[in-house]
Design an enzyme around this catalytic site. Structure first.
Site, mmCIF file in Angstrom:
data_model
loop_
_atom_site.group_PDB
_atom_site.id
_atom_site.type_symbol
_atom_site.label_atom_id
_atom_site.label_comp_id
_atom_site.label_asym_id
_atom_site.label_seq_id
_atom_site.Cartn_x
_atom_site.Cartn_y
_atom_site.Cartn_z
ATOM 1 N N HIS A 8 -6.856 -4.702 10.464
ATOM 2 C CA HIS A 8 -6.700 -4.413 8.979
ATOM 3 C C HIS A 8 -5.414 -5.146 8.674
ATOM 4 O O HIS A 8 -4.452 -5.375 9.460
ATOM 5 C CB HIS A 8 -6.923 -2.999 8.714
ATOM 6 C CG HIS A 8 -5.629 -2.295 8.932
ATOM 7 N ND1 HIS A 8 -5.659 -0.637 9.003
ATOM 8 C CD2 HIS A 8 -4.381 -2.698 9.377
ATOM 9 C CE1 HIS A 8 -4.354 -0.497 9.391
ATOM 10 N NE2 HIS A 8 -3.537 -1.111 9.670
ATOM 11 N N ASP B 260 0.882 -1.364 -0.084
ATOM 12 C CA ASP B 260 0.092 0.076 -0.007
ATOM 13 C C ASP B 260 0.920 1.274 -0.138
ATOM 14 O O ASP B 260 1.882 1.397 0.192
ATOM 15 C CB ASP B 260 -1.026 -0.010 1.163
ATOM 16 C CG ASP B 260 -0.409 -0.429 2.448
ATOM 17 O OD1 ASP B 260 1.148 -0.307 2.508
ATOM 18 O OD2 ASP B 260 -1.030 -0.843 3.396
ATOM 19 N N ASN C 299 -7.419 -2.706 14.542
ATOM 20 C CA ASN C 299 -8.535 -3.033 14.287
ATOM 21 C C ASN C 299 -8.822 -4.415 13.095
ATOM 22 O O ASN C 299 -9.650 -4.550 12.519
ATOM 23 C CB ASN C 299 -9.432 -1.841 13.374
ATOM 24 C CG ASN C 299 -8.423 -1.266 12.066
ATOM 25 O OD1 ASN C 299 -7.587 -2.215 11.709
ATOM 26 N ND2 ASN C 299 -8.924 -0.194 11.670
ATOM 27 N N GLU D 179 -9.494 -1.777 5.525
ATOM 28 C CA GLU D 179 -9.967 -1.322 6.929
ATOM 29 C C GLU D 179 -11.358 -2.039 7.236
ATOM 30 O O GLU D 179 -11.961 -2.837 6.144
ATOM 31 C CB GLU D 179 -10.254 0.228 6.731
ATOM 32 C CG GLU D 179 -9.261 1.051 6.569
ATOM 33 C CD GLU D 179 -8.237 1.034 7.698
ATOM 34 O OE1 GLU D 179 -8.205 0.116 8.588
ATOM 35 O OE2 GLU D 179 -7.500 2.123 7.762
HETATM 36 P P1 PGA Z 1 2.338 -1.492 12.734
HETATM 37 O O1 PGA Z 1 1.384 -1.303 11.605
HETATM 38 O O2 PGA Z 1 3.560 -2.472 12.058
HETATM 39 O O3 PGA Z 1 3.166 0.118 12.665
HETATM 40 O O4 PGA Z 1 2.167 -1.630 13.901
HETATM 41 C C1 PGA Z 1 0.703 -2.344 11.187
HETATM 42 C C2 PGA Z 1 -0.555 -2.234 10.336
HETATM 43 O O5 PGA Z 1 -1.048 -1.333 10.697
HETATM 44 O O6 PGA Z 1 -0.742 -3.010 9.363
#
Ligand code: PGA
Length: 257
Positions: free
Chosen positions: A139, A67, A137, A144
Site C-alpha cells: 500500500h 492520510d 502489502n 490497500e
Molecule cells: P512504516 O509504514 O514506514 O511505518 O513502515 C509505511 C506504510 O505503511 O506506508
C-alpha cells in the site's frame, strides 16, 4: 523509474533529505506531499537539522499529508496530526496555514469532505514532490490492495495486514481505527515527482513487486510504474545480509582483538 539503493537507513534518510532540501531551495513555494510512519522519521530529523542550521526555509512551502485515521482527533498520540506535529511541524517554519492533513474527526458527508481535500490540492497548484512509504502489502498512503488505480481521496477500510502492523501502537486492538481517509492512487500519480522510501526486510517483497511486478491493484505501489518521475530509495537488503553473514563467520577470538 529511478531505483536508488543505499547502504543503510541513515543513508536513505540523508539522501532523501538532500533531494527534498534541493527541491525546496529551488522552489520555495513548493507543495510537498508528506507521509507518516517509521520510515520517514530519519528524513524528518535530517530536514529539521538542515533547518536549524539555517540552510532550509519552509516559510513559503505548503504541505498535504497523505492520510489520517478516521475517528482520531489531532490530540490523539496515534493520530497522524500528532505524529507530524511532534516529528516535523513543531521544529520547522512551515506556516500552519499552509499545512493540510485530512481531518479524522469528520462525520457525515465523507465524499464531500474528500472532494474538498482534492480541490484544496488543486487550488494550491498540485503536489510538486510526494514522499511515500510502502506497506508490507504494497500500500501507499492507505490505498490497500484492490484500491482502484484511478482512486481519489476517500474513506478506506484498513486491511488485516495494516491493522496487524499498527495495532501495537494502541493500548488494545479495539482502539485501533478500522478506516482512514487517504489520498487516492490517482491523487498520488498526479504529483509532479514521487519519492518512495523503503527500509527493512519486511518491505523487500512489496518493493520488488512494485518495481518489477505487473501493474496491479493487488499491489498499489505498482501503479507508480506509470509515473514519469518516480524514485524508489531503499536500503540494500543484500548488504545487510552480507554483513550478517560476515558477523557469523567472525570467530570469538577475532572479535576480542
Ligand atoms: P512504516 O509504514 O514506514 O511505518 O513502515 C509505511 C506504510 O505503511 O506506508
Amino acid at each position: 523509474m529511478l531505483v536508488v539503493i543505499k547502504k543503510d537507513y541513515e543513508e536513505v534518510s540523508s539522501e532523501a533529505a538532500r533531494i527534498i532540501a534541493g527541491a525546496v531551495r529551488s522552489n520555495p513555494t513548493i507543495v510537498l506531499g508528506l507521509a507518516t510512519g517509521s520510515t520517514p522519521l530519519g528524513l524528518y530529523k535530517e530536514l529539521i537539522a538542515l533547518h536549524r542550521a539555517g540552510d532550509l526555509d519552509f516559510s513559503q512551502a505548503t504541505s498535504f499529508n497523505l492520510d489520517e485515521y478516521l475517528g482520531l482527533p489531532a490530540s490523539h498520540p496515534q493520530s497522524f496530526h500528532f505524529f507530524m506535529k511532534q516529528n516535523f511541524f513543531s521544529h520547522v517554519n512551515l506556516s500552519s496555514a499552509n499545512v493540510h492533513i485530512p481531518d479524522g474527526t469528520i462525520s457525515g458527508d465523507y465524499d464531500a469532505y474528500c472532494a474538498q481535500y482534492e480541490q484544496c490540492i488543486k487550488a494550491a497548484g498540485g503536489i510538486d514532490l510526494q514522499i511515500l512509504g510502502i506497506g508490507r502489502n504494497g500500500h501507499v498512503g492507505f490505498n490497500e490492495p484492490t484500491s482502484s488505480l484511478a482512486s481519489r481521496t476517500r474513506l478506506k477500510a484498513l486491511s488485516r495486514e495494516t491493522v496487524d502492523d499498527n495495532r501495537h501502537f494502541f493500548a488494545n486492538e479495539s482502539e485501533m481505527p478500522k478506516c482512514a481517509i487517504t489520498m487516492g492512487i490517482g491523487t498520488i500519480l498526479d504529483s509532479r515527482r514521487v519519492l518512495l522510501l523503503a527500509s527493512g526486510r519486511s518491505k523487500a517483497a512489496a518493493v520488488a513487486k512494485a518495481i518489477e511486478g505487473p501493474i496491479t491493484s493487488s499491489v498499489s505501489a505498482s501503479a507508480l510504474q506509470m509515473h514519469a518521475d518516480v524514485t524508489f530509495m531503499k536500503r540494500s537488503v543484500t548488504n545487510a545480509n552480507r554483513w550478517r553473514h560476515r558477523r557469523h563467520k567472525i570467530s570469538p577470538r577475532r572479535l576480542q582483538r
